[in-house]
Design an enzyme around this catalytic site. Sequence first.
Site, PDB file in Angstrom:
ATOM      1  N   GLU A  30       0.485  12.813  30.286  1.00 33.93           N
ATOM      2  CA  GLU A  30      -0.974  12.759  30.341  1.00 33.93           C
ATOM      3  C   GLU A  30      -1.431  12.917  31.787  1.00 33.93           C
ATOM      4  O   GLU A  30      -0.650  12.716  32.722  1.00 33.93           O
ATOM      5  CB  GLU A  30      -1.485  11.446  29.743  1.00 33.93           C
ATOM      6  CG  GLU A  30      -0.795  10.190  30.254  1.00 33.93           C
ATOM      7  CD  GLU A  30      -1.651   9.368  31.202  1.00 33.93           C
ATOM      8  OE1 GLU A  30      -2.614   9.938  31.758  1.00 33.93           O
ATOM      9  OE2 GLU A  30      -1.333   8.188  31.403  1.00 33.93           O
ATOM     10  N   LYS A  81      -1.640  -1.492  28.536  1.00 33.05           N
ATOM     11  CA  LYS A  81      -2.222  -1.803  29.841  1.00 33.05           C
ATOM     12  C   LYS A  81      -2.562  -3.295  29.936  1.00 33.05           C
ATOM     13  O   LYS A  81      -3.010  -3.907  28.969  1.00 33.05           O
ATOM     14  CB  LYS A  81      -3.463  -0.945  30.077  1.00 33.05           C
ATOM     15  CG  LYS A  81      -3.138   0.538  30.224  1.00 33.05           C
ATOM     16  CD  LYS A  81      -4.378   1.348  30.541  1.00 33.05           C
ATOM     17  CE  LYS A  81      -4.019   2.807  30.806  1.00 33.05           C
ATOM     18  NZ  LYS A  81      -3.601   3.526  29.592  1.00 33.05           N
TER      19      LYS A  81
END
Length: 303
Positions: A23, A158
């Site tokens: 990404e 995250k």
Amino acid sequence: MDLRFSEEVRRALEAGQPLVALETSVVAQGLPYPDNLAAARACEEAIRRAGAVPAATAIIDGQLCVGLEEPEMRRLAEGKERLLKVASRDFAVAMATRATGGTTVSATCEMAAAAGIRVFSTGGIGGVHRGASEHFDISQDIAALARFPVAVVCAGAKSVLDLPKTMELLETAGVPVIGVGTDELPSFYSRGSGIPLEHRADDVDTAARIARARFESLKQGGVLYTVPPPEETSLPRNEVELHIAATLADADRQGIRGKAVTPFLLSEMAKRTGGKTLKANLALLTNNARFAGQLAVAYARAS
């Protein structure tokens, strides 16, 4: 899906070589320049050393690109123009307006699946944000993981997220979470989270067999492989939590919401820790890319 391939990626696909998708939101929005460009190069080099071909994804002037040339990656890293943070839902708008931007986990999963790439490396996935019961902020990443047959390698979700709720939603979505050499969910900057994992793979061949069974035999969606960050750069979980709480309070006071939270968190955490979180982030990105390259090679070998 209408994709534009770099020459390197096109040749690799034609030759049946193992590939790893990457990404680029981490380049366009997640890390400061020039660290972002150095991280992209380090990840690509780690994948190549493992014997696979890197395939960074991005939207360049409205084109869905799989594999970037050096000037295109530098364009994302330098950020001299308005760059979108492109998730799956944003494809149509980005294409129609000929926009340029970095891809999130959900966008990369979809593009990788369309290209026939079965392995994807990232830092950490999105999921259920803290306080979701009030604002219902849940990332598209989990829906993409459930839908697209891609093995996603990460260091957990995250740190800003509500990890227990994220794990519950992954289970509801039917996404298997595999600990790579660990029985505990990593938490991005930290090697542990206190959350046990049901499944574990201690070697890359086992990990590849799991992915192949899910994709080829069962025709199901993605698999999440969680790799603990390197010990030498990881941070104590309690220390990270203190900084996250303070940073999220700052974000709330400043009215920062949605897609803007993660870039704000990464920047502020680096300031609060004297650059320790930035160092940890760079190390885990490369570490994940290395394992993803090995996984792609093992997956191809198993075929």
